[in-house]
Design a protein around this motif. Structure first.
Motif, PDB file in Angstrom:
ATOM      1  N   PHE A 176      43.013 -28.317  16.255  1.00 23.01           N
ATOM      2  CA  PHE A 176      43.053 -29.064  14.780  1.00 23.01           C
ATOM      3  C   PHE A 176      41.843 -27.466  14.468  1.00 23.01           C
ATOM      4  O   PHE A 176      42.804 -27.190  13.510  1.00 23.01           O
ATOM      5  CB  PHE A 176      41.794 -30.125  14.578  1.00 23.01           C
ATOM      6  N   ASN A 177      41.216 -26.519  14.886  1.00 26.51           N
ATOM      7  CA  ASN A 177      40.842 -25.706  13.927  1.00 26.51           C
ATOM      8  C   ASN A 177      41.213 -24.631  14.171  1.00 26.51           C
ATOM      9  O   ASN A 177      42.023 -24.439  12.712  1.00 26.51           O
ATOM     10  CB  ASN A 177      39.279 -25.180  15.022  1.00 26.51           C
ATOM     11  N   TRP A 236      43.752 -25.549  11.281  1.00 28.05           N
ATOM     12  CA  TRP A 236      43.703 -25.310  10.110  1.00 28.05           C
ATOM     13  C   TRP A 236      43.403 -24.072   9.398  1.00 28.05           C
ATOM     14  O   TRP A 236      44.112 -23.539   8.493  1.00 28.05           O
ATOM     15  CB  TRP A 236      42.302 -26.172  10.315  1.00 28.05           C
ATOM     16  N   HIS A 278      44.713 -21.476   6.609  1.00 30.13           N
ATOM     17  CA  HIS A 278      43.700 -20.727   5.624  1.00 30.13           C
ATOM     18  C   HIS A 278      44.469 -19.499   5.414  1.00 30.13           C
ATOM     19  O   HIS A 278      44.718 -18.714   4.464  1.00 30.13           O
ATOM     20  CB  HIS A 278      42.729 -20.641   6.240  1.00 30.13           C
TER      21      HIS A 278
END
Length: 104
Positions: A21-22, A25, A29
């Motif tokens: 998930f990180n 994300w 970004h």
């Protein structure tokens, strides 16, 4: 499955999910950031988190193979071993480059 095995499995699974998930994300970004320094930092952290997810999946596989008597030999081959570790190495080196660049 014992409670200890369940906890180990859950901890590794949580690392896989959170790291993935990180990583996703941060990759988003990276794509959207205008500032070059922020893009580099986001890419570095995305790679580290992807590596964490990969290593956790590898550790979980190795643990389960050991726990349930499955063949472990293939996991110790150079390809799976390096594939599980190189993303963290790449991300760590990128973070070191970011730190050194900021220190100048």
């Amino acid at each position: 499955m014992s409670s200890t095995t369940g906890i180990i499995f859950a901890a590794d699974a949580t690392n896989v999910v959170a790291g993935a998930f990180n990583s996703l994300w941060l990759a988003g970004h990276w794509l959207g950031a205008a500032d070059r320094g922020r893009r580099f930092a986001a890419a570095s952290l995305a790679i580290v988190n992807g590596g964490i997810a990969t290593e956790a999946a590898f550790a979980q596989t190795l643990f389960l193979a050991h726990r349930f008597g499955w063949a472990q030999g293939p996991l110790f081959g150079p390809v799976p071993w390096l594939a599980a570790r190189l993303p963290v190495l790449a991300g760590t080196l990128l973070l070191s480059m970011l730190i050194l660049r900021r220190a100048r």
